[in-house]
Structure formats: C-alpha cells, structure tokens
Design a protein around this motif. Structure first.
Motif, PDB file in Angstrom:
ATOM      1  N   ASN A 165      59.989 -40.851 138.235  1.00  0.00           N
ATOM      2  CA  ASN A 165      58.987 -41.199 139.258  1.00  0.00           C
ATOM      3  C   ASN A 165      58.698 -42.699 139.282  1.00  0.00           C
ATOM      4  O   ASN A 165      58.520 -43.280 140.356  1.00  0.00           O
ATOM      5  N   ILE A 166      58.634 -43.311 138.111  1.00  0.00           N
ATOM      6  CA  ILE A 166      58.366 -44.754 138.069  1.00  0.00           C
ATOM      7  C   ILE A 166      59.505 -45.525 138.737  1.00  0.00           C
ATOM      8  O   ILE A 166      59.286 -46.435 139.535  1.00  0.00           O
ATOM      9  N   MET A 167      60.751 -45.121 138.438  1.00  0.00           N
ATOM     10  CA  MET A 167      61.896 -45.832 139.019  1.00  0.00           C
ATOM     11  C   MET A 167      61.965 -45.608 140.524  1.00  0.00           C
ATOM     12  O   MET A 167      62.388 -46.479 141.282  1.00  0.00           O
ATOM     13  N   GLU A 168      61.546 -44.436 140.958  1.00  0.00           N
ATOM     14  CA  GLU A 168      61.650 -44.053 142.365  1.00  0.00           C
ATOM     15  C   GLU A 168      60.554 -44.693 143.217  1.00  0.00           C
ATOM     16  O   GLU A 168      60.787 -45.088 144.362  1.00  0.00           O
ATOM     17  N   THR A 169      59.351 -44.780 142.644  1.00  0.00           N
ATOM     18  CA  THR A 169      58.212 -45.245 143.449  1.00  0.00           C
ATOM     19  C   THR A 169      57.675 -46.600 143.024  1.00  0.00           C
ATOM     20  O   THR A 169      57.024 -47.282 143.822  1.00  0.00           O
ATOM     21  N   GLY A 170      57.889 -46.990 141.755  1.00  0.00           N
ATOM     22  CA  GLY A 170      57.412 -48.291 141.278  1.00  0.00           C
ATOM     23  C   GLY A 170      55.995 -48.293 140.737  1.00  0.00           C
ATOM     24  O   GLY A 170      55.476 -49.368 140.396  1.00  0.00           O
ATOM     25  N   TYR A 171      55.357 -47.120 140.606  1.00  0.00           N
ATOM     26  CA  TYR A 171      53.950 -47.101 140.190  1.00  0.00           C
ATOM     27  C   TYR A 171      53.657 -46.062 139.108  1.00  0.00           C
ATOM     28  O   TYR A 171      54.272 -44.994 139.081  1.00  0.00           O
ATOM     29  N   PHE A 172      52.697 -46.389 138.239  1.00  0.00           N
ATOM     30  CA  PHE A 172      52.196 -45.417 137.261  1.00  0.00           C
ATOM     31  C   PHE A 172      50.787 -45.803 136.825  1.00  0.00           C
ATOM     32  O   PHE A 172      50.347 -46.937 137.057  1.00  0.00           O
ATOM     33  N   THR A 173      50.096 -44.849 136.213  1.00  0.00           N
ATOM     34  CA  THR A 173      48.778 -45.137 135.636  1.00  0.00           C
ATOM     35  C   THR A 173      48.789 -44.793 134.147  1.00  0.00           C
ATOM     36  O   THR A 173      49.559 -43.942 133.696  1.00  0.00           O
ATOM     37  N   MET A 174      47.928 -45.473 133.387  1.00  0.00           N
ATOM     38  CA  MET A 174      47.695 -45.174 131.977  1.00  0.00           C
ATOM     39  C   MET A 174      46.245 -44.756 131.836  1.00  0.00           C
ATOM     40  O   MET A 174      45.352 -45.421 132.368  1.00  0.00           O
ATOM     41  N   ASN A 175      46.007 -43.679 131.089  1.00  0.00           N
ATOM     42  CA  ASN A 175      44.663 -43.125 130.980  1.00  0.00           C
ATOM     43  C   ASN A 175      44.339 -42.771 129.534  1.00  0.00           C
ATOM     44  O   ASN A 175      45.082 -42.001 128.900  1.00  0.00           O
ATOM     45  N   HIS A 176      43.247 -43.326 128.996  1.00  0.00           N
ATOM     46  CA  HIS A 176      42.842 -42.981 127.629  1.00  0.00           C
ATOM     47  C   HIS A 176      42.494 -41.500 127.546  1.00  0.00           C
ATOM     48  O   HIS A 176      42.026 -40.905 128.518  1.00  0.00           O
ATOM     49  N   VAL A 177      42.686 -40.943 126.343  1.00  0.00           N
ATOM     50  CA  VAL A 177      42.387 -39.542 126.071  1.00  0.00           C
ATOM     51  C   VAL A 177      41.184 -39.485 125.129  1.00  0.00           C
ATOM     52  O   VAL A 177      41.098 -40.267 124.184  1.00  0.00           O
ATOM     53  N   THR A 178      40.257 -38.578 125.390  1.00  0.00           N
ATOM     54  CA  THR A 178      39.076 -38.431 124.531  1.00  0.00           C
ATOM     55  C   THR A 178      39.056 -37.050 123.869  1.00  0.00           C
ATOM     56  O   THR A 178      39.868 -36.174 124.191  1.00  0.00           O
ATOM     57  N   GLU A 179      38.087 -36.897 122.955  1.00  0.00           N
ATOM     58  CA  GLU A 179      37.933 -35.621 122.244  1.00  0.00           C
ATOM     59  C   GLU A 179      37.748 -34.469 123.236  1.00  0.00           C
ATOM     60  O   GLU A 179      38.156 -33.341 122.972  1.00  0.00           O
ATOM     61  N   ALA A 180      37.148 -34.770 124.402  1.00  0.00           N
ATOM     62  CA  ALA A 180      36.843 -33.720 125.375  1.00  0.00           C
ATOM     63  C   ALA A 180      38.089 -33.059 125.958  1.00  0.00           C
ATOM     64  O   ALA A 180      38.039 -31.913 126.396  1.00  0.00           O
ATOM     65  N   PHE A 181      39.220 -33.777 125.975  1.00  0.00           N
ATOM     66  CA  PHE A 181      40.405 -33.177 126.624  1.00  0.00           C
ATOM     67  C   PHE A 181      41.727 -33.496 125.915  1.00  0.00           C
ATOM     68  O   PHE A 181      42.787 -33.448 126.535  1.00  0.00           O
ATOM     69  N   TYR A 182      41.669 -33.751 124.582  1.00  0.00           N
ATOM     70  CA  TYR A 182      42.938 -34.066 123.900  1.00  0.00           C
ATOM     71  C   TYR A 182      43.853 -32.844 123.805  1.00  0.00           C
ATOM     72  O   TYR A 182      45.078 -32.992 123.766  1.00  0.00           O
ATOM     73  N   GLN A 183      43.273 -31.639 123.795  1.00  0.00           N
ATOM     74  CA  GLN A 183      44.142 -30.453 123.750  1.00  0.00           C
ATOM     75  C   GLN A 183      44.898 -30.273 125.075  1.00  0.00           C
ATOM     76  O   GLN A 183      46.083 -29.933 125.075  1.00  0.00           O
ATOM     77  N   GLN A 184      44.199 -30.537 126.180  1.00  0.00           N
ATOM     78  CA  GLN A 184      44.897 -30.502 127.473  1.00  0.00           C
ATOM     79  C   GLN A 184      45.961 -31.597 127.552  1.00  0.00           C
ATOM     80  O   GLN A 184      47.049 -31.404 128.089  1.00  0.00           O
TER      81      GLN A 184
ATOM     82  N   LYS B 115      39.660 -40.284 111.713  1.00  0.00           N
ATOM     83  CA  LYS B 115      38.908 -39.086 111.348  1.00  0.00           C
ATOM     84  C   LYS B 115      39.533 -37.919 112.114  1.00  0.00           C
ATOM     85  O   LYS B 115      39.370 -37.802 113.331  1.00  0.00           O
ATOM     86  N   LYS B 116      40.248 -37.093 111.386  1.00  0.00           N
ATOM     87  CA  LYS B 116      41.073 -36.048 112.020  1.00  0.00           C
ATOM     88  C   LYS B 116      40.281 -35.077 112.882  1.00  0.00           C
ATOM     89  O   LYS B 116      39.242 -34.563 112.466  1.00  0.00           O
ATOM     90  N   LEU B 117      40.800 -34.813 114.071  1.00  0.00           N
ATOM     91  CA  LEU B 117      40.284 -33.743 114.916  1.00  0.00           C
ATOM     92  C   LEU B 117      41.072 -32.459 114.648  1.00  0.00           C
ATOM     93  O   LEU B 117      40.495 -31.440 114.296  1.00  0.00           O
ATOM     94  N   ALA B 118      42.408 -32.528 114.803  1.00  0.00           N
ATOM     95  CA  ALA B 118      43.247 -31.337 114.588  1.00  0.00           C
ATOM     96  C   ALA B 118      44.717 -31.698 114.707  1.00  0.00           C
ATOM     97  O   ALA B 118      45.077 -32.720 115.294  1.00  0.00           O
ATOM     98  N   ARG B 119      45.553 -30.845 114.103  1.00  0.00           N
ATOM     99  CA  ARG B 119      46.982 -30.839 114.444  1.00  0.00           C
ATOM    100  C   ARG B 119      47.188 -29.671 115.390  1.00  0.00           C
ATOM    101  O   ARG B 119      46.645 -28.582 115.185  1.00  0.00           O
ATOM    102  N   LEU B 120      48.003 -29.891 116.407  1.00  0.00           N
ATOM    103  CA  LEU B 120      48.189 -28.848 117.432  1.00  0.00           C
ATOM    104  C   LEU B 120      49.630 -28.362 117.446  1.00  0.00           C
ATOM    105  O   LEU B 120      50.572 -29.145 117.229  1.00  0.00           O
ATOM    106  N   SER B 121      49.790 -27.075 117.747  1.00  0.00           N
ATOM    107  CA  SER B 121      51.118 -26.457 117.789  1.00  0.00           C
ATOM    108  C   SER B 121      51.963 -27.036 118.925  1.00  0.00           C
ATOM    109  O   SER B 121      51.445 -27.667 119.851  1.00  0.00           O
ATOM    110  N   TYR B 122      53.266 -26.791 118.867  1.00  0.00           N
ATOM    111  CA  TYR B 122      54.200 -27.293 119.876  1.00  0.00           C
ATOM    112  C   TYR B 122      53.828 -26.713 121.252  1.00  0.00           C
ATOM    113  O   TYR B 122      53.664 -25.503 121.392  1.00  0.00           O
TER     114      TYR B 122
END
Lengths: 209, 209
Positions: free
Chosen positions: A77-96, B192-199
């Motif tokens: 997608n980056i090569m095709e369109t030339g654009y991307f975003t970077m987004n920090h991850v928090t405890e609230a959604f690191y599993q997602q 400060k560890k939150l978790a290790r997650l499965s594949y």
C-alpha cells in the motif's frame, strides 16, 4: 551466571528458540500501528517494532520490513499510494494491536474492532484511540543486500498529540500518554520513568531535569 | 485535546523543540552501549537507541549512525577493525551510560568509571556490568541518500546473557534483567510487564502465555 552462545550454537538451536532470542537482544522496542489504504480503498493496520528516527530537519522516520512477512500488505500500500500513518499503542488496546498481525483478508481495523479516523484530509487512516498519530509520505525505499530487508523512509507531514503528553520543550511524556513498548515477539510493557538527565559534558556532573 | 503540527509548523518551531519532538515520536527505544577499540588500542563506549533486528538466520543486527554526531568514533573504529559489542544498560549504571555521550578524548570506560571486559578472545570490549552482551562483526554498511545517515549491519558472533533473564523458549525477561529503555534524547525508564500474548490468528481469541 552468564550463559554463552556462539554463532554455531545459535544456528544449531531450535528455530523458534533462535527467533525469540535474536528478537529479544536489542532490548525494549518502540511499538506503532502502521495504517495504510490501498488504491481500491481497503484499509490495513499492522504492528511494527522497527520504527526509528532518521532526521529532524527535515523530519524523517524509517521503518524496516522483514522479507516475506505478513507486513507486506502495508509495504504494498505504501508503494502504491505513497502514504502511511504511525500510531502509538496504549494499555487500552495493545491486545487488539497484537491481533492485527493475524492474516486477515479484509481490513484489520474492522476485524479487531479499532476505529479508523481521517484527519487534515490525509489519505491514510489513523487509529482513533491512539494518543500520538503521525502522517507520513514515502520519501525513499532501499533494499538491504544482506537478506532482502526493506527500509522505507517517510517524510513527516502531520503530527497529532494528546495535549497532556506534550511538554513545553517538545518532548513527549510517554508514561503519561500510556504508550506501550514491546520486547521479543509478543511481550508488552508500560514504561516507568527513572529520570531525565541533563546534556552530558566532560567534567560536569549530570543532574535530573 | 489533540495538538496538531503540520510540516511547516514543525520546521518553523525552535530547533531544540523540533529535535525533542521528533526524537520522541517513535515511542520507547532500545538502549545499548556500543563498545569498540581502535587499531591503536583506545577503547570507546557510546549509547545508541537505534539498534534493531535485521534477521535471525543468520543472526544480524543493524545500527543507525546520524551524520556528524559524536558517535563517529564508534563508526570509525567499526570500519577500521570490523568489530563491536552491544551491551544492555540497567538502572545500576544508566547515568554513566548517558555520560558516555560527552565528548571525551580518551576512553569513555575510564572517564565514566565502567569496567571493560574481554570474553572469548573477542577484539572489542564488553561492559562488565551489563546483563546482556552481544559480540558483532561488520557485515555491510549503507549510506542513506536522503541525509547521510549510515546503516551498519553486524553479524552476531557471541551472545552472553545473565541466566536469570533467559527463558526456556529463548526469549529474554527484560524486567528481570533490569534493562532500561530511553525516550526522546534524555529520558530513561524501566519496563513494567503487561502480558505476553499468544500467536495471533483470525477467529481465535488471544490468551496470555
């Protein structure tokens, strides 16, 4: 006690042991979700632990793409369109965030339940929940001869930061933002500040700032 | 509230604000002391936050060197001798690690009071206190056209790890090792560890491992 592995010991070890070990050696790594969109309008989201600083004037970032990995949709997608975003991850959604690395056919945003956001008419999607969002345009791509790893360099076009995490001097308070760091392939951590230290000079004692 | 900076806003900001901001954007970074020795036998030690994983088979690491920085002694020694070491930094000596970035004429080991260590007849010095020490030989060097940043790729020759931090599966327990992470230019943190997650797989719930 120190455990010692030489090169042949590493190469003779089980491949999953080797992968876990070598991926852990650099220490804690940054974690960003890279958001992209194909020409056909399909969005993509993928976790990256290899984003780094290339320059401040002009502001540039680099991302390493391992050969033959699932991250290839992002690179296409980056090569095709030339654009991307970077987004920090928090405890609230690191599993997602971790789950976006699964091999989905359609958009990872929808698959894992993270909302897309579009800001300042930028083409690629941001992660709505993220407290630090960076918009980049493709500047340069290099392939490393040694093993086909691809280095993408992006020019920073926009930065969006939750106000509570931006200090007056321009630095980010990552503890306050709740930004997560990753080690190895699958282990997530919060940061716990020790100190900020003054600029180091010979014959001058450091102080906390 | 989100603060927004576009490219021209970033470029018009004070240079120290811009430097602090852009250096903070990727999130938490790995921290390693790189140890080298010149042909004349003078050792050098310098902190790097841009060390990353290039491959596991064969095991390879990459380091980014900013143009015209004080890190240039390190790069000169690597190019001249072909060897360097990477050493994790812990809470016990992160202030000394920070101080190695000052412009010393002679060895930073002596200047900041960190002991050198030589293991397995490897040419470059290790940091005795470090719980994770990696010996590398120069494999490839590339200069990025965009701003002269240099990418050095090293082949991993030896790994030494404090036993308490090495898990059976090959991953490192960085919390237990006391490894430090850095954000921006000068801020140090423990993890400060939150978790290790499965594949991650589509349609399969993640679990902690």
């Amino acid at each position: 006690m120190m455990r010692h592995f030489d090169k042949s010991g590493i190469l003779e070890a089980d491949s999953s042991f080797r992968r876990d070990l070598i991926n852990s050696l650099s220490g804690y790594k940054s974690l960003n979700l890279i958001g992209t969109k194909s020409k056909d309008g399909i969005t993509n989201l993928s976790p990256f632990s290899q984003v780094f600083h290339i320059g401040a004037t002009p502001p540039l970032v680099g991302i390493l793409f391992r050969p033959h990995s699932v991250e290839r949709h992002t690179l296409e997608n980056i090569m095709e369109t030339g654009y991307f975003t970077m987004n920090h991850v928090t405890e609230a959604f690191y599993q997602q965030a971790h789950q976006t690395a699964a091999r989905y056919e359609n958009s990872e945003f929808e698959a894992v339940g993270l909302d897309e956001e579009y800001l300042s008419d930028f083409f690629a999607p941001f992660v709505k929940l993220s407290p630090v969002k960076v918009a980049c345009s493709l500047k340069e791509k290099q392939t490393l001869q040694v093993n086909g790893t691809v280095l993408v360099i992006g020019a920073i076009e926009h930065v969006f930061i939750e106000e509570r995490g931006l200090r007056d001097d321009g630095s980010l308070d990552l503890n306050r933002l709740g930004t997560v760091t990753v080690s190895g392939l699958d282990e997530y951590h919060l940061g716990k500040k020790l100190a900020r230290l003054s600029y180091p000079k010979p014959d001058k004692a450091l102080r906390e700032i």
